[in-house]
Structures are given as C-alpha cells and as structure tokens.
Design a protein around this motif. Structure first.
Motif, PDB file in Angstrom:
ATOM      1  N   LEU A 148       0.842  -1.201   0.000  1.00 37.06           N
ATOM      2  CA  LEU A 148       0.000   0.000   0.000  1.00 37.06           C
ATOM      3  C   LEU A 148       0.878   1.252   0.000  1.00 37.06           C
ATOM      4  O   LEU A 148       1.967   1.265   0.568  1.00 37.06           O
ATOM      5  CB  LEU A 148      -0.933   0.001   1.209  1.00 37.06           C
ATOM      6  N   ASP A 149       0.388   2.304  -0.626  1.00 44.09           N
ATOM      7  CA  ASP A 149       1.136   3.555  -0.741  1.00 44.09           C
ATOM      8  C   ASP A 149       1.119   4.301   0.587  1.00 44.09           C
ATOM      9  O   ASP A 149       0.051   4.548   1.154  1.00 44.09           O
ATOM     10  CB  ASP A 149       0.515   4.420  -1.840  1.00 44.09           C
ATOM     11  N   ARG A 154      -2.428   7.022  -2.530  1.00 41.30           N
ATOM     12  CA  ARG A 154      -2.938   6.519  -3.804  1.00 41.30           C
ATOM     13  C   ARG A 154      -3.695   5.202  -3.651  1.00 41.30           C
ATOM     14  O   ARG A 154      -4.430   4.798  -4.556  1.00 41.30           O
ATOM     15  CB  ARG A 154      -1.786   6.348  -4.801  1.00 41.30           C
ATOM     16  N   THR A 155      -3.511   4.522  -2.519  1.00 41.11           N
ATOM     17  CA  THR A 155      -4.233   3.263  -2.273  1.00 41.11           C
ATOM     18  C   THR A 155      -5.177   3.402  -1.085  1.00 41.11           C
ATOM     19  O   THR A 155      -5.486   2.432  -0.396  1.00 41.11           O
ATOM     20  CB  THR A 155      -3.236   2.111  -2.012  1.00 41.11           C
ATOM     21  N   HIS A 172      -6.095  -6.015   3.444  1.00 39.34           N
ATOM     22  CA  HIS A 172      -6.549  -5.220   2.299  1.00 39.34           C
ATOM     23  C   HIS A 172      -8.078  -5.227   2.318  1.00 39.34           C
ATOM     24  O   HIS A 172      -8.710  -6.171   1.842  1.00 39.34           O
ATOM     25  CB  HIS A 172      -6.040  -5.824   0.986  1.00 39.34           C
ATOM     26  N   LEU A 177     -10.052   0.629   0.286  1.00 38.66           N
ATOM     27  CA  LEU A 177      -9.290   0.881  -0.939  1.00 38.66           C
ATOM     28  C   LEU A 177     -10.055   1.848  -1.840  1.00 38.66           C
ATOM     29  O   LEU A 177     -11.287   1.920  -1.762  1.00 38.66           O
ATOM     30  CB  LEU A 177      -9.035  -0.437  -1.672  1.00 38.66           C
ATOM     31  N   ALA A 188      -8.538  -1.423  -9.403  1.00 35.14           N
ATOM     32  CA  ALA A 188      -7.583  -0.941  -8.405  1.00 35.14           C
ATOM     33  C   ALA A 188      -7.718  -1.706  -7.094  1.00 35.14           C
ATOM     34  O   ALA A 188      -6.726  -1.984  -6.415  1.00 35.14           O
ATOM     35  CB  ALA A 188      -7.785   0.554  -8.160  1.00 35.14           C
ATOM     36  N   ARG A 189      -8.957  -2.053  -6.748  1.00 32.48           N
ATOM     37  CA  ARG A 189      -9.171  -2.837  -5.528  1.00 32.48           C
ATOM     38  C   ARG A 189      -8.738  -4.285  -5.734  1.00 32.48           C
ATOM     39  O   ARG A 189      -8.119  -4.897  -4.855  1.00 32.48           O
ATOM     40  CB  ARG A 189     -10.654  -2.781  -5.132  1.00 32.48           C
ATOM     41  N   HIS A 192      -5.032  -5.506  -5.326  1.00 31.91           N
ATOM     42  CA  HIS A 192      -4.508  -5.892  -4.010  1.00 31.91           C
ATOM     43  C   HIS A 192      -5.174  -7.159  -3.487  1.00 31.91           C
ATOM     44  O   HIS A 192      -4.505  -8.146  -3.184  1.00 31.91           O
ATOM     45  CB  HIS A 192      -4.706  -4.739  -3.018  1.00 31.91           C
TER      46      HIS A 192
END
Length: 276
Positions: A148-149, A154-155, A172, A177, A188-189, A192
C-alpha cells in the motif's frame, strides 16, 4: 560475523553463512545451507585450536560433520559486497509480515463485481473490522504496508493493521481501498485483494445466496473464509457470535486449526488466534 562459502556445482550456489555464538565454550557455529532441495540449518563445532578456526577449517569441519555435502568444492568469499548482498537476500527471505484480503458482501449480492462496488460498510461489517484490527493512517506509516502507498494516499487513506506475536498483518479491506465509480470491476481494488492468497468474505446481515467460490476470479487466492454474524446465536449467547465457512482451491489441503462443529466462534481472543 558471517563467513559465506559457495559451491558452484550445487544448484547455482550452495551458500554457507556461519554465525558464531558466544565462543567462550566453543559453541556451535550455525550454518545456513541453501540448495535446490531447500534451506537447511546445521551446526558446525569448531576446533579448540584458535589457529584452526578460520573459514578454511570451518569448511573442513563442515564437510566432516555433514558428509552429504562433502563431495562439493567450496570457496571462501572474501568480497565484502557479496557478503552484504547475501545478508540482504537472507533478510528478504525472512517473513515478517502477512497480508490478507477482506471483501464485503451486502444482502442479496451474488457477484464479485457487486462485492467490489460496495463503498460504505454496514453495522455488522464495521463491528468485525473493529474487532479484527486497528485502523491506521497510511501516509507516513513506517511499519509493514503490504504494497500500500504510504506517501500520497494513492491506495486509500487508511488500512487495517494488527500485530500478532512477532509478525505484522495488513488487511486489504475492499471498502478502505479507492473506489472508482466508472469502473465496474474495480481493478484498483482487485489489484490488491486478488493477489492475496487468503481472502475473507464478510457477509452483512440479511439473505445471501449459497456462496459459489468460482465467482472469485483470482489466480492467487487459494483460501476463502466466509464469515457472517449469526444474529440468532448472538441473541441466545448474549455476545456476538460469528458463523464461519472455508473453501479451498483445488489441490490445497486443509490445515490446522480446523473448524469446530458447529462452526461458530464468539467474538474474542480465541477467534482472533484462530484467524491469525
């Protein structure tokens, strides 16, 4: 202190890193042997003669004590940069953190896409998240982050974190997210959660169709733990009770601890230990 030794004939290298314990009583030197058959830790007892305790004699003693490795030729690595790289490799191979995915399902939802679209957690899910971990801000986070960022959000701005024994755990959580309203699949989700070997699917209160694990399209997810709050049992017992089911990818064997019969857990330390 490490004395790396390599043998070019076994695998790419057979590396032996000796780390002396307190040498007052000639304690064994711990040797980590890496080969194509896996990693093995063995002991090497050094000689009492201090003149014969260098790498050359360490190799000789190692071969005498472990004849299964005696047929290979070894060379002492004197380049300090290579030594540092081997140590860096060993550090990377040490497991310090674990990551798990948590996907949220609302009443009557049937597909993976519907699960990933959920933004706001329901009452049962919020209670479960508070129970299983601690919500941490990601920006500036110094601990294990599981990809994770931690600089620009960003996350997402927060994650779920837990410390268990000597290990760090990051969950996660789908609702933590970033959500893209224009993306039906929420890539994007999935980037992870879909890469987590173990996924928890939490079902909110209400009617849910029988869960079909084939709807989860992930090459990496091997274990799915389905959890929901059993409101009837919770009312009977006077505490929150969770009902649990497990589905495994073909070829994955069930490990301990198994599920109790019936598969119910009261919210508490015992359930946390079972999960972690």
């Amino acid at each position: 202190e490490h004395s790396p030794v390599v043998s070019p004939k076994l695998f790419a290298h057979l590396s032996l890193s000796g780390r002396e314990e307190t040498s007052e009583h000639l304690d064994p030197v711990k040797a980590l042997v890496r080969s194509e058959n896996g990693d093995t830790v063995v002991n090497v007892i050094p000689t009492a003669d201090k003149k014969k305790q260098g790498p050359k004699y360490l190799i000789k003693t190692f071969k005498e004590m472990h004849p299964e490795y005696s047929s290979f030729n070894y060379k002492h690595i004197k380049n300090q940069q290579i030594t540092k790289e081997l140590l860096r490799l060993e550090m990377k191979l040490m497991v310090k953190g674990y990551k798990f995915g948590i996907l949220y399902a609302k009443e009557n939802q049937r597909s993976e896409d519907e699960f990933f679209q959920n933004v706001e957690p329901g009452e049962d899910f919020s209670e479960f998240l508070d129970f299983i971990g601690n919500k941490i801000p990601l920006k500036g986070w110094k601990g294990y982050a599981a990809g994770l960022d931690v600089t620009q959000d960003r996350t997402g701005t927060h994650a779920l974190y837990q410390k268990f024994s000597d290990f760090e755990i990051i969950f996660h959580v789908s609702t933590l997210l970033p959500h893209d309203p224009g993306d039906i699949q929420q890539v994007a989700r999935k980037r992870h959660i879909g890469n987590d070997i173990v996924m928890i699917l939490f079902q909110e209160k209400g009617n849910h169709p029988l869960f079909d694990p084939s709807i989860i399209r992930s090459y990496f997810t091997h274990v799915i733990i389905v959890i929901r709050k059993d409101h009837e049992e919770s009312q009977i017992q006077g505490v929150t009770v969770y009902r649990v089911a497990i589905t495994l990818k073909e070829g994955v064997e069930m490990t301990t601890p198994g599920l109790p019969d019936p598969p119910l857990f009261q919210k508490g330390e015992q359930f946390q230990k079972w999960l972690y």
